[in-house]
Design a protein around this motif. Structure first.
Motif, PDB file in Angstrom:
ATOM      1  N   GLY A 180      17.362  41.311  33.002  1.00 53.18           N
ATOM      2  CA  GLY A 180      17.398  42.432  32.081  1.00 53.18           C
ATOM      3  C   GLY A 180      17.547  43.763  32.815  1.00 53.18           C
ATOM      4  N   GLY A 226      19.504  44.736  28.620  1.00 58.41           N
ATOM      5  CA  GLY A 226      20.713  43.927  28.536  1.00 58.41           C
ATOM      6  C   GLY A 226      20.900  43.102  29.798  1.00 58.41           C
ATOM      7  N   MET A 227      21.433  41.909  29.637  1.00 54.80           N
ATOM      8  CA  MET A 227      21.653  41.007  30.759  1.00 54.80           C
ATOM      9  C   MET A 227      23.000  41.280  31.413  1.00 54.80           C
ATOM     10  N   ASN A 284      24.426  37.775  27.033  1.00 53.93           N
ATOM     11  CA  ASN A 284      23.414  38.287  26.107  1.00 53.93           C
ATOM     12  C   ASN A 284      23.311  37.467  24.826  1.00 53.93           C
TER      13      ASN A 284
END
Length: 272
Positions: free
Chosen positions: A148, A140-141, A209
């Protein structure tokens, strides 16, 4: 809903939450659970830490504490020890509860303290700039993980269960009626109750995201959540990427304050 607003909310609207944020849905679910149980407002305390979700306590017409970052559970512990008959509810976020507040969380679960902890899980630190939290998905950003997130996230419900919680449930803002129902069950349970409320942060998590509109984020909850009874009948390949909702675990165990009162009685030479 108008009756609930008039009875349980302070006149502080409009709220601070961003358009599309699910925190209002979770807060409404908490008040619906309280209303369903007809809890005495004067015998109910709501405690929060720091974060977007933790601002919820300021809108609720109860005895409330807006405490330090990660420290909501210790304050709630103090209330419960002094006022054992109070209903004590903690409203906290994924970062607040599982990062700086992580040790408090697991030890309250271990002790089986009779409080209900509702964790608003939006997978991110929303208020402080979009940093990743212990519940941010792998890859996940986030502002602190621009390429990430390499960490593996906690499964909060499994963490609570493993630490000793005796009531564990999960629901989403899409499943708002179920969310209110499991919160009510958690409040009614004698012991440490965790309710993980899966909610959306369209600004700090959704944008980074590329998850689309707030409506799309709620649809993701709809598409990936499966009732725990249905998931038990599925094959492993069928529930890849999905998560169970409903009451995931419930057990009975000695409750901390009750046991502590027995120690006090023994120390003072009283019979139990």
């Amino acid at each position: 809903m108008e009756e609930i607003l008039a009875k349980y909310f302070r006149p502080k609207l409009p709220h601070i939450w961003c358009p599309g944020c699910g925190n209002g849905i979770v807060t409404a679910a908490v008040t619906k659970a309280i209303d369903k149980l007809q809890l005495d407002i004067d015998q109910t305390a709501i405690v929060s830490g720091i974060g977007c979700s933790s601002r919820a306590s300021g809108y609720l017409n109860f005895d409330t504490l807006h405490t330090a970052h990660g420290r909501a559970i210790p304050f709630a512990t103090g209330i419960k020890l002094v006022k054992p008959n109070h209903n004590v509810i903690v409203l906290t976020g994924d970062g607040d509860a599982t990062a700086i507040g992580g040790n408090h969380f697991i030890h309250a679960a271990r002790r089986n303290l009779d409080i209900t902890v509702v964790v608003f899980n939006n997978n991110i630190y929303g208020m402080t700039g979009g940093q990743y939290s212990p519940l941010t998905p792998n890859k996940g950003m986030a502002t602190t993980a621009p390429y990430g997130n390499v960490d593996r996230p906690f499964d909060l419900c499994e963490l609570a269960k493993g630490a000793g919680a005796t009531f564990v449930a999960r629901a989403t803002t899409f499943h708002a009626a179920l969310l209110a129902e499991v919160i009510a069950k958690g409040i009614s349970h004698k012991g440490f109750s965790l309710v993980e409320a899966i909610t959306a942060c369209p600004v700090s998590f959704g944008r980074q995201n590329k998850m689309g509109s707030p409506a799309n984020m709620i649809k993701t909850q709809r598409d990936n959540a499966v009732m725990v009874e249905a998931m038990a009948k599925m094959k492993p390949e069928q529930y890849e990427g999905k998560f169970p909702i409903g009451v995931l675990y419930q057990a009975e165990a000695p409750e901390y304050v009750t046991e502590y009162q027995k120690v006090i009685a023994r120390a003072m030479g009283r019979t139990e």
